[in-house]
Scaffold this active site. Structure first.
Site, PDB file in Angstrom:
ATOM      1  N   GLY A   1       0.822  -1.220   0.000  1.00  8.03           N
ATOM      2  CA  GLY A   1       0.000   0.000   0.000  1.00  8.03           C
ATOM      3  C   GLY A   1       0.853   1.265   0.000  1.00  8.03           C
ATOM      4  O   GLY A   1       2.024   1.262   0.370  1.00  8.03           O
TER       5      GLY A   1
ATOM      6  N   ARG B   1      -1.930   8.577   3.838  1.00 10.51           N
ATOM      7  CA  ARG B   1      -2.134   9.447   4.992  1.00 10.51           C
ATOM      8  C   ARG B   1      -0.841   9.836   5.716  1.00 10.51           C
ATOM      9  O   ARG B   1      -0.833  10.713   6.567  1.00 10.51           O
ATOM     10  CB  ARG B   1      -3.126   8.787   5.969  1.00 10.51           C
ATOM     11  CG  ARG B   1      -4.553   8.803   5.474  1.00 10.51           C
ATOM     12  CD  ARG B   1      -5.446   7.862   6.256  1.00 10.51           C
ATOM     13  NE  ARG B   1      -5.183   6.457   5.924  1.00 10.51           N
ATOM     14  CZ  ARG B   1      -5.693   5.423   6.578  1.00 10.51           C
ATOM     15  NH1 ARG B   1      -6.487   5.615   7.601  1.00 10.51           N
ATOM     16  NH2 ARG B   1      -5.403   4.184   6.199  1.00 10.51           N
TER      17      ARG B   1
ATOM     18  N   ASP C   1       2.614  -2.549   8.463  1.00 17.80           N
ATOM     19  CA  ASP C   1       2.431  -1.308   9.217  1.00 17.80           C
ATOM     20  C   ASP C   1       1.906  -1.546  10.633  1.00 17.80           C
ATOM     21  O   ASP C   1       1.387  -0.637  11.261  1.00 17.80           O
ATOM     22  CB  ASP C   1       1.516  -0.347   8.455  1.00 17.80           C
ATOM     23  CG  ASP C   1       0.112  -0.888   8.281  1.00 17.80           C
ATOM     24  OD1 ASP C   1      -0.137  -2.050   8.669  1.00 17.80           O
ATOM     25  OD2 ASP C   1      -0.748  -0.151   7.772  1.00 17.80           O
TER      26      ASP C   1
ATOM     27  N   GLY D   1     -12.526  -3.811  10.111  1.00 18.08           N
ATOM     28  CA  GLY D   1     -13.477  -4.849   9.724  1.00 18.08           C
ATOM     29  C   GLY D   1     -14.102  -5.434  10.985  1.00 18.08           C
ATOM     30  O   GLY D   1     -13.414  -5.650  11.985  1.00 18.08           O
TER      31      GLY D   1
ATOM     32  N   GLU E   1     -16.308  -5.292   6.285  1.00 20.93           N
ATOM     33  CA  GLU E   1     -15.549  -4.038   6.299  1.00 20.93           C
ATOM     34  C   GLU E   1     -16.463  -2.876   6.658  1.00 20.93           C
ATOM     35  O   GLU E   1     -17.656  -2.889   6.328  1.00 20.93           O
ATOM     36  CB  GLU E   1     -14.920  -3.797   4.919  1.00 20.93           C
ATOM     37  CG  GLU E   1     -13.785  -4.745   4.599  1.00 20.93           C
ATOM     38  CD  GLU E   1     -12.712  -4.740   5.668  1.00 20.93           C
ATOM     39  OE1 GLU E   1     -12.056  -3.703   5.864  1.00 20.93           O
ATOM     40  OE2 GLU E   1     -12.531  -5.781   6.342  1.00 20.93           O
TER      41      GLU E   1
ATOM     42  N   ARG F   1      34.039   9.315  15.696  1.00 27.30           N
ATOM     43  CA  ARG F   1      33.528   8.840  14.403  1.00 27.30           C
ATOM     44  C   ARG F   1      33.963   7.396  14.149  1.00 27.30           C
ATOM     45  O   ARG F   1      34.718   6.824  14.930  1.00 27.30           O
ATOM     46  CB  ARG F   1      33.983   9.804  13.323  1.00 27.30           C
ATOM     47  CG  ARG F   1      33.300  11.176  13.461  1.00 27.30           C
ATOM     48  CD  ARG F   1      33.962  12.229  12.610  1.00 27.30           C
ATOM     49  NE  ARG F   1      34.091  11.797  11.226  1.00 27.30           N
ATOM     50  CZ  ARG F   1      34.935  12.335  10.344  1.00 27.30           C
ATOM     51  NH1 ARG F   1      35.735  13.315  10.710  1.00 27.30           N
ATOM     52  NH2 ARG F   1      34.988  11.886   9.110  1.00 27.30           N
TER      53      ARG F   1
ATOM     54  N   TYR G   1      44.877  14.917   5.697  1.00 29.17           N
ATOM     55  CA  TYR G   1      44.346  14.921   4.340  1.00 29.17           C
ATOM     56  C   TYR G   1      45.037  16.011   3.541  1.00 29.17           C
ATOM     57  O   TYR G   1      45.044  17.178   3.930  1.00 29.17           O
ATOM     58  CB  TYR G   1      42.832  15.184   4.418  1.00 29.17           C
ATOM     59  CG  TYR G   1      42.090  15.089   3.114  1.00 29.17           C
ATOM     60  CD1 TYR G   1      42.263  13.986   2.278  1.00 29.17           C
ATOM     61  CD2 TYR G   1      41.202  16.091   2.721  1.00 29.17           C
ATOM     62  CE1 TYR G   1      41.572  13.888   1.082  1.00 29.17           C
ATOM     63  CE2 TYR G   1      40.504  15.996   1.531  1.00 29.17           C
ATOM     64  CZ  TYR G   1      40.696  14.899   0.703  1.00 29.17           C
ATOM     65  OH  TYR G   1      40.004  14.805  -0.472  1.00 29.17           O
TER      66      TYR G   1
HETATM   67  C1  UD1 Z   1      -7.655  -4.145   6.846  1.00 29.12           C
HETATM   68  C2  UD1 Z   1      -8.757  -5.197   6.920  1.00 29.12           C
HETATM   69  C3  UD1 Z   1      -9.674  -4.855   8.107  1.00 29.12           C
HETATM   70  C4  UD1 Z   1      -8.862  -4.796   9.375  1.00 29.12           C
HETATM   71  C5  UD1 Z   1      -7.711  -3.805   9.237  1.00 29.12           C
HETATM   72  C6  UD1 Z   1      -6.803  -3.924  10.436  1.00 29.12           C
HETATM   73  C7  UD1 Z   1      -9.185  -5.908   4.606  1.00 29.12           C
HETATM   74  C8  UD1 Z   1     -10.087  -5.803   3.444  1.00 29.12           C
HETATM   75  N1  UD1 Z   1      -9.514  -5.197   5.681  1.00 29.12           N
HETATM   76  O1  UD1 Z   1      -8.275  -2.897   6.553  1.00 29.12           O
HETATM   77  O2  UD1 Z   1     -10.677  -5.858   8.232  1.00 29.12           O
HETATM   78  O3  UD1 Z   1      -9.691  -4.429  10.458  1.00 29.12           O
HETATM   79  O4  UD1 Z   1      -6.919  -4.139   8.062  1.00 29.12           O
HETATM   80  O5  UD1 Z   1      -5.824  -2.932  10.403  1.00 29.12           O
HETATM   81  O6  UD1 Z   1      -8.203  -6.616   4.541  1.00 29.12           O
HETATM   82  N2  UD1 Z   1      -2.167  -3.863   1.189  1.00 29.12           N
HETATM   83  C9  UD1 Z   1      -1.518  -4.412   0.117  1.00 29.12           C
HETATM   84  N3  UD1 Z   1      -2.136  -4.429  -1.093  1.00 29.12           N
HETATM   85  C10 UD1 Z   1      -3.382  -3.938  -1.288  1.00 29.12           C
HETATM   86  C11 UD1 Z   1      -4.051  -3.373  -0.160  1.00 29.12           C
HETATM   87  C12 UD1 Z   1      -3.423  -3.354   1.057  1.00 29.12           C
HETATM   88  O7  UD1 Z   1      -0.393  -4.876   0.247  1.00 29.12           O
HETATM   89  O8  UD1 Z   1      -3.881  -3.997  -2.407  1.00 29.12           O
HETATM   90  C13 UD1 Z   1      -1.497  -3.850   2.489  1.00 29.12           C
HETATM   91  C14 UD1 Z   1      -1.272  -2.444   3.032  1.00 29.12           C
HETATM   92  O9  UD1 Z   1      -0.006  -1.955   2.612  1.00 29.12           O
HETATM   93  C15 UD1 Z   1      -1.326  -2.655   4.532  1.00 29.12           C
HETATM   94  C16 UD1 Z   1      -2.249  -3.848   4.688  1.00 29.12           C
HETATM   95  O10 UD1 Z   1      -2.306  -4.495   3.429  1.00 29.12           O
HETATM   96  O11 UD1 Z   1      -0.062  -2.996   5.067  1.00 29.12           O
HETATM   97  C17 UD1 Z   1      -3.660  -3.454   5.133  1.00 29.12           C
HETATM   98  O12 UD1 Z   1      -4.212  -2.595   4.161  1.00 29.12           O
HETATM   99  P1  UD1 Z   1      -5.107  -1.364   4.554  1.00 29.12           P
HETATM  100  O13 UD1 Z   1      -5.568  -0.690   3.304  1.00 29.12           O
HETATM  101  O14 UD1 Z   1      -4.425  -0.555   5.586  1.00 29.12           O
HETATM  102  O15 UD1 Z   1      -6.362  -2.130   5.206  1.00 29.12           O
HETATM  103  P2  UD1 Z   1      -7.466  -1.563   6.124  1.00 29.12           P
HETATM  104  O16 UD1 Z   1      -8.388  -0.735   5.335  1.00 29.12           O
HETATM  105  O17 UD1 Z   1      -6.843  -0.961   7.313  1.00 29.12           O
END
Ligand code: UD1
Ligand code: CA
Length: 458
Positions: free
Chosen positions: A12, A16, A104, A141, A157, A335, A389
């Site tokens: 992601g 934000r 994250d 979720g 969600e 250093r 130097y």
């Molecule tokens: C997600 C969960 C939610 C949960 C929350 C907890 C889903 C649909 N929802 O929501 O139920 O309560 O986490 O924090 O999973 N990411 C990818 N590829 C993508 C989308 C996201 O790698 O296409 C990664 C993001 O970088 C992040 C993680 O997945 O590290 C979660 O994605 P994020 O968009 O933050 O999910 P939430 O909306 O918080």
């Protein structure tokens, strides 16, 4: 657990964060946040770890490769949802137990994951979801319980939830463990007909439950561990949690930290008992500090090795080594590759770089020692400079045991001051000085008597 594999979601953008740096590379103390998640994966016995990267993937991959061994990557070109992210891992999820973590959420503890995985195994689940109860479930979720049989049936969600579901306070932490076959089968059936048009990993739970396999939620008691970091306010909160955790462990092991709130110590730092850390210190990397040292206030130490009974006051150390009973500062800068012996004094406004300074030597004030080998019990007068130097190459100075360097001496390298030799104050030394001799390399003083009166009368 046998056959444990971990997938870490980190594709992601982290909009934000309002940052040019990818979210998972923002630091908690001295490490990028994703490194904690990788660390905890290894701690719970993962045989293999796969990080799903996407946004600024080249940067994320190269930083992780530099810092962590044995991590593989999957590329998610477009971020079409957490389920879609899992689909990009290919063969990685074909066998074993698949633990899914987010890049994250760096505060997760290994103990918590171990209990969670034991529960998953004991229950014989096809998928277990880590849940938690929160006062304000906004954004998470929701864990939906089937009214008929009282069992966990699906995750909804926020954006797809109805008014009743929105009231649910048990939420998905984003941590799951799947049996590989169940996960792969569910991913093949996943659709994106939801409010965000994404392939939600959360929907696999309902698919697996509907196929008649065991599904359950395991509630964690500490919501702090699952604090997701989406903006810089949450980042600072997470830093505070991590800082307190590390400081608490050190204090219970016998380190005195006079003001834990202003003391930032990395998770790999080792400090022995009865060392005192005063306010305003940052101690990072693989620093090791022995017993009964006094560190700070206002000191930054990176990947350095400090033996017992050393005092460091208001100073900066980067990859330096100091033997016992020495003192540094105030306002010194050591250093990389500075190796300081026992009972050495490095005083105020002294900078040392790539030099060895042997036992009992005193460098009390306003001095630069670079690329030098200094013997035992040498005394440096105020304002000594090793002129290492020449604009093209760095050269070394060698100073023998018991030498005495007069105030404001320039030692133009390469040059050797042999044992017990003296240099006169204000000398610029360009040639070797034999042992036991005195080198004077400045003009002799001439007094012009009556000069002032003669001038004033003109
Ligand atoms: C997600 C969960 C939610 C949960 C929350 C907890 C889903 C649909 N929802 O929501 O139920 O309560 O986490 O924090 O999973 N990411 C990818 N590829 C993508 C989308 C996201 O790698 O296409 C990664 C993001 O970088 C992040 C993680 O997945 O590290 C979660 O994605 P994020 O968009 O933050 O999910 P939430 O909306 O918080
Ligand atoms: Ca989202």
């Amino acid at each position: 657990m046998n056959d444990l594999k971990v997938v870490i979601l980190a594709a992601g953008q982290g909009t934000r964060m309002k940052s040019d740096v990818p979210k998972v590379l923002h630091k908690i103390l001295d490490k990028p946040m994703v490194e904690y998640v990788i660390g905890v994966s290894k701690e719970v016995g993962a045989k293999e770890v796969c990080v799903v990267v996407g946004h600024q993937s080249a940067m994320v991959k190269s930083i992780i490769k530099d810092r962590c061994d044995d991590v593989s990557f999957a590329l998610q070109k477009e971020q079409l949802g957490t389920g879609h992210a899992l689909m990009q891992t290919g063969d990685f999820i074909n066998s074993g137990n698949i633990l899914v973590l987010c890049g994250d959420t760096p505060l997760i503890k290994a103990e918590t994951l171990k209990v969670f995985m034991d529960y998953h195994e004991k229950e014989g689940n096809a998928v277990t979801v880590m849940s938690m109860c929160v006062e304000d479930p906004t954004g998470y979720g929701r864990i939906v319980i089937d009214q008929k049989n009282g069992s966990f049936s699906k995750i909804v969600e926020e954006k797809d939830a109805n008014a009743e579901e929105k009231k649910i306070k048990e939420v998905n932490t984003g941590v799951y463990i799947f049996k590989a076959e169940a996960l792969c089968e569910a991913l093949s059936k996943l659709q994106n007909n939801n409010a965000q048009n994404e392939y939600y990993l959360t929907d696999t739970v309902e698919i697996i439950a509907n196929s008649g396999k065991n599904v359950s939620a395991y509630m964690s008691m500490d919501p702090n561990e699952f604090m997701g970091i989406n903006n810089k306010l949450q980042l600072s909160n997470a830093i505070a949690v991590m800082r307190d955790r590390i400081n608490t462990r050190l204090m219970l092991d016998g380190v005195t930290i006079t003001d834990p709130a202003s003391t930032y110590i990395g998770s790999d730092v080792k400090i022995e008992r009865d060392t005192i850390i005063y306010p305003g210190c940052m101690i990072e990397g693989n620093t090791q500090i022995g017993k009964s040292c006094i560190i700070g206030p206002n000191t930054k130490i990176t990947s350095s090795k400090i033996d017992d009974c050393v005092t460091i006051l208001n100073s900066v150390l980067d990859r330096a080594e100091i033997k016992g009973y020495s003192s540094v500062g105030p306002f010194a800068y050591l250093r990389p590759d500075s190796k300081i012996g026992e009972h050495v004094k490095i005083g105020d406004f002294v900078e040392v770089k790539n030099s060895n300074i042997d036992d009992g030597t005193k460098v009390s004030h306003l001095t630069y020692i670079g690329d030098s080998d200094v013997g035992k019990c040498v005394n440096f007068g105020c304002g000594t400079v090793t002129v290492n130097y020449d604009g093209k190459t760095k050269n070394r100075c060698k100073i023998g045991d018991g030498a005495f360097i007069g105030c404001n001496t320039n030692l133009v390298a390469p040059v050797e001051i042999e044992a017990r030799a003296y240099t006169a104050a204000g000398s610029t030394i360009t040639q070797n000085v034999p042992e036991d001799s005195l080198a004077i390399a400045r003009n002799r003083q001439e007094n012009k008597e009556g000069w002032r009166k003669k001038n004033d009368n003109e």
